[in-house]
Design a protein around this motif. Structure first.
Motif, PDB file in Angstrom:
ATOM      1  N   ASP A 151      48.354  29.987  75.372  1.00  0.00           N
ATOM      2  CA  ASP A 151      48.392  30.445  76.763  1.00  0.00           C
ATOM      3  C   ASP A 151      49.190  29.530  77.684  1.00  0.00           C
ATOM      4  O   ASP A 151      49.392  29.854  78.854  1.00  0.00           O
ATOM      5  N   GLU A 166      50.686  34.590  84.731  1.00  0.00           N
ATOM      6  CA  GLU A 166      49.812  34.531  85.906  1.00  0.00           C
ATOM      7  C   GLU A 166      50.053  33.297  86.764  1.00  0.00           C
ATOM      8  O   GLU A 166      49.914  33.349  87.987  1.00  0.00           O
ATOM      9  N   GLY A 183      44.733  33.294  81.721  1.00  0.00           N
ATOM     10  CA  GLY A 183      46.053  33.880  81.926  1.00  0.00           C
ATOM     11  C   GLY A 183      47.152  32.969  81.435  1.00  0.00           C
ATOM     12  O   GLY A 183      46.961  31.768  81.260  1.00  0.00           O
TER      13      GLY A 183
END
Length: 437
Positions: free
Chosen positions: A280, A298, A229
């Motif tokens: 990411d 996230e 995430g």
């Protein structure tokens, strides 16, 4: 589908099927109130709310600037412009901000736009140079107003607002409640729309105790513990941002830095790579805490705790959006007092020697053509399919800018495909194509 004054667009152009409660209330309130203060969290649709509200005030017969939108940062100004252009209203819009060519802006302003967006410093500069006439502006939006005050733009905003001799509608927008409204805003009897809600029920807080551990090594181990995430790592200054980014890259983790000392193009590319999933991990100062469209984050990590509660709230609010749960980690030093604003949290035990995070599924390629070259997303998809042989599932997010475009393509085929695309033609013109740096 709902239609709005002076336009033939529907909400699908904004990627939404209906207005949310906050947006509806803003539109309804503007019918009977000329001064509105809107409090709502970042990511809730405030930009759509005030643009649709202001759109109903615009007059196609007027040839001067009618709507002025002042925002604290270049990124937010550009983002507002992008949303407005999606509306396809037919009204001219220009955006002014530092780091952008003054000459280009002067040429754009030679034909006054109906909608002018910009940062306080650059707008005030144009006022002093007499590049813009704001005397017929009837609607003013002060977006992320509290941030503008924190950044020291009060004198510039005062200078700008003094030029608004025909001002009628004033909309002040903020993700933080304001105790006092400065007199220079000329807002006297506003109606307040408050959609700030406590989001802690959707955010799980964890404390990571350092206990003498090397902080960089502990961060690396924490990232190896996290599920897949998007993750934002917040620091208080640009120096640790650079240090962390370099450290993570040296240890095999793809991360991008984001801070105010970077060139504008580099900042935009960092956000593009983070948004499209080719990186990411975003390491940032508070510059990324609000005012940016960064969906589906996230995890948030406070590598350094902020000095003020407001910044802690904005940083943490980057996760736990759109009815999704979020996770916030805080690096805590047992030898130092924990600020009073730190919420109740669980202790997180970092497990050592876990494998590195999976490499991103996407890589970003650069194409030297954009909107000004009459190139759009459909053109790019067609080119990648026909010339590169890419399937639809091998093409990710496409970002088309004025003079360049960035495309996420599958990491599995990127190294093989990109050499085949170099110097190929798009719409009859040879383009430079390669991996985005």
């Amino acid at each position: 589908m709902s239609q709005f004054p002076h336009s033939n667009f529907s909400l699908e152009k904004l990627g939404i099927s209906s207005l949310n409660e906050m947006q509806q209330q803003m539109l309804e309130s503007s019918k009977t109130n000329q001064e509105i203060i809107l409090h709502a969290p970042t990511g809730s649709g405030k930009t759509v709310a005030f643009l649709l509200t202001a759109l109903g005030k615009l007059n196609k017969e007027q040839t001067s600037v009618q709507l002025l939108i002042i925002s604290p940062t270049r990124e937010l100004s550009i983002q507002i412009e992008d949303v407005f252009k999606k509306l396809s209203t037919g009204f001219k819009v220009n955006t002014c901000y530092g780091g952008h060519s003054m000459r280009v802006e002067e040429n754009n302003l030679s034909v006054p736009p109906a909608v002018l967006i910009g940062t306080p410093g650059r707008l005030a500069d144009h006022v002093r140079r007499k590049n813009i006439d704001l005397s017929e502006v009837h609607t003013l939006v002060l977006d992320e107003f509290d941030k503008s005050l924190q950044m020291g733009f009060e004198s510039d905003m005062t200078e700008i607002i003094q030029e608004l001799q025909s001002l009628q509608n004033k909309y002040l927008v903020s993700a933080t409640k304001l105790e006092n409204i400065p007199t220079f805003t000329q807002i006297k009897k506003p109606v307040t729309i408050d959609f700030l809600i406590e989001k802690s029920h959707r955010i799980n807080y964890f404390g990571v105790q350092m206990n003498g551990s090397d902080k960089l090594d502990l961060l690396l181990e924490l990232l190896c513990n996290l599920p897949e995430g998007k993750t934002i790592i917040f620091c208080n200054h640009r120096e640790p941002v650079v240090e962390i980014t370099d450290f993570l890259k040296e240890n095999g983790i793809i991360a991008v830095a984001y801070h105010g000392g970077m060139e504008q193009d580099d900042r935009e590319r960092a956000l593009i790579r983070f948004r499209n999933g080719s990186a990411d991990f975003l390491v940032s100062t508070d510059l990324a805490a609000r005012g940016l469209d960064i969906p589906a984050v996230e995890h948030v990590i406070h590598y350094q705790l902020p000095l003020k509660e407001a910044e802690f709230i904005h940083r943490s609010g980057r996760t736990g959006r759109q009815d999704a749960d979020g996770v916030v980690f805080m690096f805590l030093d047992s030898g130092k007092n924990v600020p009073d604003f730190i919420p109740e949290h669980h202790h997180y035990e970092v497990i050592p020697n876990e494998p590195l995070p999976e490499r991103p599924k996407w890589k970003t390629i650069y194409i030297s053509a954009g909107k000004k070259d009459k190139v759009n997303k459909v053109d790019i998809v067609g080119f990648l399919h026909k010339t590169g042989g890419l399937r639809p599932d091998e093409i990710g997010l496409i970002t088309v800018m004025d003079y360049s475009s960035f495309v996420a393509i599958s990491s599995e085929i990127a190294e093989e495909v990109v050499p085949e695309l170099r110097d190929k033609k798009i719409k009859g013109k040879k383009q430079k194509i390669g991996f985005a740096r």
